[in-house]
Motif scaffolding. Structure first.
Motif, PDB file in Angstrom:
ATOM      1  N   CYS A   1       0.816  -1.215   0.000  1.00 41.87           N
ATOM      2  CA  CYS A   1       0.000   0.000   0.000  1.00 41.87           C
ATOM      3  C   CYS A   1       0.850   1.265   0.000  1.00 41.87           C
ATOM      4  CB  CYS A   1      -0.941   0.024   1.194  1.00 41.87           C
ATOM      5  SG  CYS A   1      -1.895   1.544   1.256  1.00 41.87           S
TER       6      CYS A   1
ATOM      7  N   PHE B   1      -2.895  -0.108   5.499  1.00 43.95           N
ATOM      8  CA  PHE B   1      -3.155  -1.350   6.238  1.00 43.95           C
ATOM      9  C   PHE B   1      -2.289  -1.416   7.488  1.00 43.95           C
ATOM     10  CE2 PHE B   1      -4.389  -2.419   1.924  1.00 43.95           C
ATOM     11  CZ  PHE B   1      -5.582  -3.080   2.115  1.00 43.95           C
TER      12      PHE B   1
ATOM     13  N   TRP C   1      -7.849  -2.101   7.400  1.00 44.19           N
ATOM     14  CA  TRP C   1      -7.685  -1.084   6.360  1.00 44.19           C
ATOM     15  C   TRP C   1      -8.234   0.246   6.853  1.00 44.19           C
ATOM     16  CZ3 TRP C   1     -11.881   1.371   3.878  1.00 44.19           C
ATOM     17  CH2 TRP C   1     -11.531   2.166   2.783  1.00 44.19           C
TER      18      TRP C   1
ATOM     19  N   CYS D   1      -6.402   5.718   2.504  1.00 45.11           N
ATOM     20  CA  CYS D   1      -6.458   5.109   1.167  1.00 45.11           C
ATOM     21  C   CYS D   1      -6.699   6.132   0.061  1.00 45.11           C
ATOM     22  CB  CYS D   1      -7.564   4.063   1.136  1.00 45.11           C
ATOM     23  SG  CYS D   1      -7.831   3.336  -0.482  1.00 45.11           S
ATOM     24  N   ILE D   2      -5.943   6.001  -1.031  1.00 47.77           N
ATOM     25  CA  ILE D   2      -6.149   6.884  -2.179  1.00 47.77           C
ATOM     26  C   ILE D   2      -6.773   6.146  -3.364  1.00 47.77           C
ATOM     27  CG2 ILE D   2      -4.227   8.369  -1.484  1.00 47.77           C
ATOM     28  CD1 ILE D   2      -2.570   7.140  -3.749  1.00 47.77           C
ATOM     29  N   GLY D   3      -7.056   4.868  -3.173  1.00 46.95           N
ATOM     30  CA  GLY D   3      -7.755   4.126  -4.231  1.00 46.95           C
ATOM     31  C   GLY D   3      -6.901   3.697  -5.403  1.00 46.95           C
ATOM     32  N   CYS D   4      -5.599   3.451  -5.153  1.00 48.82           N
ATOM     33  CA  CYS D   4      -4.722   3.077  -6.259  1.00 48.82           C
ATOM     34  C   CYS D   4      -4.866   1.612  -6.653  1.00 48.82           C
ATOM     35  CB  CYS D   4      -3.271   3.354  -5.895  1.00 48.82           C
ATOM     36  SG  CYS D   4      -2.663   2.255  -4.603  1.00 48.82           S
ATOM     37  N   ARG D   5      -5.387   0.792  -5.770  1.00 45.28           N
ATOM     38  CA  ARG D   5      -5.670  -0.630  -6.013  1.00 45.28           C
ATOM     39  C   ARG D   5      -4.423  -1.492  -6.153  1.00 45.28           C
ATOM     40  NH1 ARG D   5      -8.545   2.334  -9.361  1.00 45.28           N
ATOM     41  NH2 ARG D   5      -7.772   1.458 -11.289  1.00 45.28           N
TER      42      ARG D   5
ATOM     43  N   CYS E   1      -2.938  -2.791  -3.636  1.00 45.58           N
ATOM     44  CA  CYS E   1      -3.120  -3.888  -2.687  1.00 45.58           C
ATOM     45  C   CYS E   1      -3.786  -5.074  -3.363  1.00 45.58           C
ATOM     46  CB  CYS E   1      -3.960  -3.416  -1.495  1.00 45.58           C
ATOM     47  SG  CYS E   1      -5.478  -2.556  -1.951  1.00 45.58           S
TER      48      CYS E   1
HETATM   49  S1  SF4 Z   1      -6.190   1.074  -2.890  1.00 46.30           S
HETATM   50 FE1  SF4 Z   1      -4.056   1.767  -2.732  1.00 46.30          FE
HETATM   51  S2  SF4 Z   1      -4.101   3.273  -1.099  1.00 46.30           S
HETATM   52 FE2  SF4 Z   1      -5.993   2.076  -0.900  1.00 46.30          FE
HETATM   53  S3  SF4 Z   1      -5.500   0.461   0.513  1.00 46.30           S
HETATM   54 FE3  SF4 Z   1      -5.135  -0.374  -1.530  1.00 46.30          FE
HETATM   55  S4  SF4 Z   1      -2.946   0.025  -1.908  1.00 46.30           S
HETATM   56 FE4  SF4 Z   1      -3.558   1.303  -0.160  1.00 46.30          FE
END
Ligand code: SF4
Ligand code: SF4
Ligand code: SF4
Lengths: 412, 302
Positions: free
Chosen positions: B124, B129, B139, B144-148, B150
């Motif tokens: 992340c 997390f 979580w 969270c910035i929503g980068c996905r 994870c």
């Molecule tokens: S989406 Fe990105 S920022 Fe959000 S929990 Fe997953 S890795 Fe972290």
């Protein structure tokens, strides 16, 4: 002696091609609007099995690689001090600057919570590869803007011409630009070296990005030397990108292509490609992954194509002397290298990624493709805009002006 | 054979990479959380589970997710398809045929495994997390910035994303009922509701001991393996089964923690910033030498 000097191109901005590109750009922006109003799911084919699509695979990963011309030419021209290449530095710098700007934009539109894009600045996770890539890219974009500033000062010193009541500010602005220019000239080397270091770091880390996906990634691509392969491919795609863009620019502005400089550049490409190929094959042999090539499927075909079209054929082309006499020939060979790296990034991020519970495989939606194409179109349009309005492309001048601003300062 | 040499190569090249890139700094690798000796876990005995899906319902209720009334969960036709946890259901139960008797199909509850060395946590970008003392991998929505990323990293493909939301899309996954229950010493919602005690909450070590005991007592009932004991460095959720785990759609994973290789490379490149700084100095030196050479040549020309 004939001397090269960057000049603004005297051309109309609009041509039929430009209008076509504008339409593509607008089309992309419309889909982008949908993404921001109804969410990522409304425009893309992404799902929980396929969290990343072409916005990451092409716009970001390939985008970063194809903007490598910026740091490779800077290393060659400024750090190795090969003066004959100075005329290609500015176009390469402009491409890198625009390229990275769009990489940043692409990251932004792909983030679910784009308005939190600043979070990594204060919330650090040292073990995250993405964090490192993000930081490096962020700083490098700044460095690129700074490297570009002298072109802006050169353009406006002695020609500041603000409209209306702002006229009074002409003198102070001019003075400020001159001070800025002098300051930049003295410190620029700091930024140039920083740019090269930052590039090496994030170009390779971009490869580390997929290592954590482990067995989810096809063994043809999944290897702990991914960072090295990414760095080598980025370095070897830098000059082909410069050649391609130089030939196209010359064509579209009716200039004589700089065949000699380009041929010199071509000589460097073959060894770079050779090293990259050696590591790629070596990695395959050591991990014995060539066994996967005996079965015919998307992965094995894509891997072979990437190797053949992107490395082996252009390598052969760049080794021949015939090619180096024709700008078109060099442009074609260069295009193959560019295509190869583009394929490699798509393969690494999308083709190789086999999520364990996928019901179907991922293919980009019309919306995703539109946005990607729209961004490329926008980039080309901006490139043209800058080339017309700023001294980027070098043209031969016969009288060699010695003092930097004397001629222009006096003529206006 | 192939696998063996590949793993060796993986190890050696990681070593080489980190060695060539600078110092081999094992010391820094992921030491942000301490794994508590007393961390908890859940043991799932798939031979006991009857596939009543009450746990699915209880989970939704506990996490304020919309759900149909509990009696609709008796409908066994959902088992026709294999389902995965997503943003609307943090746990699901899938059914597999039993090779010996049709009467007792095998039901497998799926959710986040709460890894001891979580890939999601390592990956992340903002450190959203956290691994807690009781084993929960939690979580944090505020980061969270929503980068996905994870989702890319998780070896079990667990984190789900709210693709439909334009604003504040969440990452959804089982949170071990951390905030409202396990943190306060209460049972997770699914464990509490399970009518046949197919899932047991307890100290992870005790659970492993109990599971071993079960395997020893009923060697015909179980395959001799506790899934989650060693996989990707161990997980809080542990499984017993009567059939090969791979045939029950468990991923085929090694014992090395999922983030291991990438963290080694990462810390190799950034070992106390030595390699980047060294590169900077090297390039600066080259630049300086070349510049001097140039000006000398120019002087000679004059
Ligand atoms: S989406 Fe990105 S920022 Fe959000 S929990 Fe997953 S890795 Fe972290
Ligand atoms: S199963 Fe996936 S989401 Fe859950 S803790 Fe492990 S890596 Fe993270
Ligand atoms: S509540 Fe218990 S028996 Fe019912 S499906 Fe869940 S784990 Fe199985």
């Amino acid at each position: 002696m004939e001397n090269m000097k960057p000049k603004m191109m005297q051309k109309n901005f609009f041509t039929p091609t430009v209008i076509g590109l504008t339409i593509l750009a607008i089309n992309g922006l419309i889909f982008l609007l949908i993404r921001f109003v109804w969410g990522i799911g409304a425009v893309t084919n992404l799902d929980n099995q396929h969290p990343w699509g072409i916005w990451i695979g092409i716009d970001v990963a390939a985008g970063v690689a194809l903007a490598a011309g910026g740091f490779t030419t800077a290393a060659l021209g400024h750090i190795m001090h090969k003066d004959q290449y100075h005329s290609i530095i500015r176009p390469a710098l402009l491409t890198a600057m625009l390229g990275y700007t769009f990489v940043a934009l692409s990251v932004m539109i792909d983030l679910g919570r784009y308005y939190y894009i600043w979070h990594p600045l204060i919330m650090w996770n040292g073990s995250s590869v993405l964090f490192e890539v993000g930081m490096c890219v962020m700083i490098y974009v700044m460095v690129l803007y700074i490297e570009f500033l002298p072109i802006v000062t050169e353009r406006f010193i002695g020609r500041v011409n603000l409209p209306g009541f702002l006229k009074k500010l002409n003198k102070p602005v001019d003075k400020f630009l001159r001070v800025l220019d002098r300051g930049l000239e003295k410190t620029m080397f700091v930024f140039i070296i920083a740019g090269v270091v930052l590039s090496c770091l994030h170009q390779s880390s971009l490869g580390t990005l997929m290592v954590i996906a482990g067995p989810k990634m096809h063994p043809l691509w999944q290897t702990p030397v991914l960072p090295l392969l990414f760095l080598l491919s980025a370095i070897s795609v830098g000059f082909p990108m410069v050649i391609m863009e130089s030939v196209i620019t010359s064509k579209s502005f009716g200039l004589k292509p700089e065949t000699n400089i380009l041929a010199d550049l071509s000589n460097i490409i073959a060894p770079l490609l050779g090293v990259y190929l050696a590591f790629k094959i070596g990695d395959m042999v050591i991990r014995q992954t060539f066994t996967y090539l005996t079965e015919i499927n998307t992965s094995s075909v894509m891997f072979t194509l990437e190797l053949l079209i992107g490395i082996i054929i252009p390598l052969r082309l760049f080794l021949s002397n015939e090619i180096k006499k024709s700008p078109t020939g060099m442009a074609i060979a260069s295009f193959l290298v560019v295509l190869g790296v583009l394929m490699n990034r798509i393969n690494n991020f999308l083709v190789a990624y086999n999520p364990p519970y996928a019901q179907h495989s991922y293919f980009p939606s019309i919306g995703e493709i539109s946005v990607t194409i729209g961004f490329v179109a926008l980039e080309i349009l901006l490139f043209r805009f800058f080339v017309i309005n700023f001294p980027i492309v070098s043209v031969p001048v016969y009288s060699t002006p010695q003092t930097k601003f004397a001629i222009r300062g006096g003529s206006k | 054979m192939l696998n063996q040499s590949r793993r060796d190569f993986l190890k050696t090249s990681t070593l080489i990479t980190s060695a060539t890139l600078g110092l081999n700094s094992k010391s820094k690798a992921a030491s942000k959380y301490v794994l508590s000796e007393d961390r908890m876990g859940v043991l799932v005995d798939t031979t006991v589970c009857i596939g009543c899906r009450k746990c699915e319902w209880a989970c939704k209720v506990a996490h304020n997710l919309p759900t149909e009334p509990i009696d609709t969960y008796d409908d066994r036709s959902v088992f026709k398809e294999k389902r995965r946890p997503n943003d609307k259901a943090l746990t699901v139960v899938n059914e597999y045929p039993n090779d010996f008797t049709d009467k007792f199909p095998i039901d497998v509850k799926v959710q986040c495994m709460h890894c001891d060395k979580p890939a999601c946590l390592s990956a992340c970008i903002v450190g959203a997390f956290s691994k807690h003392e009781n084993g929960a991998v939690f979580w944090d929505s505020t980061k969270c910035i929503g980068c996905r990323y994870c989702m890319v990293a998780c070896p079990f493909q667990i984190p789900a994303f709210e693709f439909e939301k334009a604003l504040k899309p969440d990452i959804k996954k089982c949170d071990f009922c951390y905030k409202d229950r396990t943190f306060k010493g209460k049972l997770p919602a699914c464990v509490e509701i399970c009518p046949v005690e197919a899932i047991t909450y307890g100290r992870r070590e005790d659970l492993i001991k109990a599971a071993r005991e079960k395997i020893k007592m009923y060697p015909n009932r179980y395959v001799n393996r506790i899934f989650g004991e060693y996989e990707v460095g161990g997980t809080s959720w542990l499984y017993l089964a009567s059939k090969d785990f791979e045939k029950l759609d468990f991923p085929k994973l090694g014992k090395d923690p999922a983030p291991g290789v990438s963290e080694a490379i990462q810390h190799g490149i950034f070992a106390y910033f030595v390699p980047p700084v060294a590169l900077y100095a090297l390039l600066g030196g080259i630049m300086w030498i070349n510049k001097n050479k140039k000006s000398k040549e120019q002087e000679q020309d004059k």
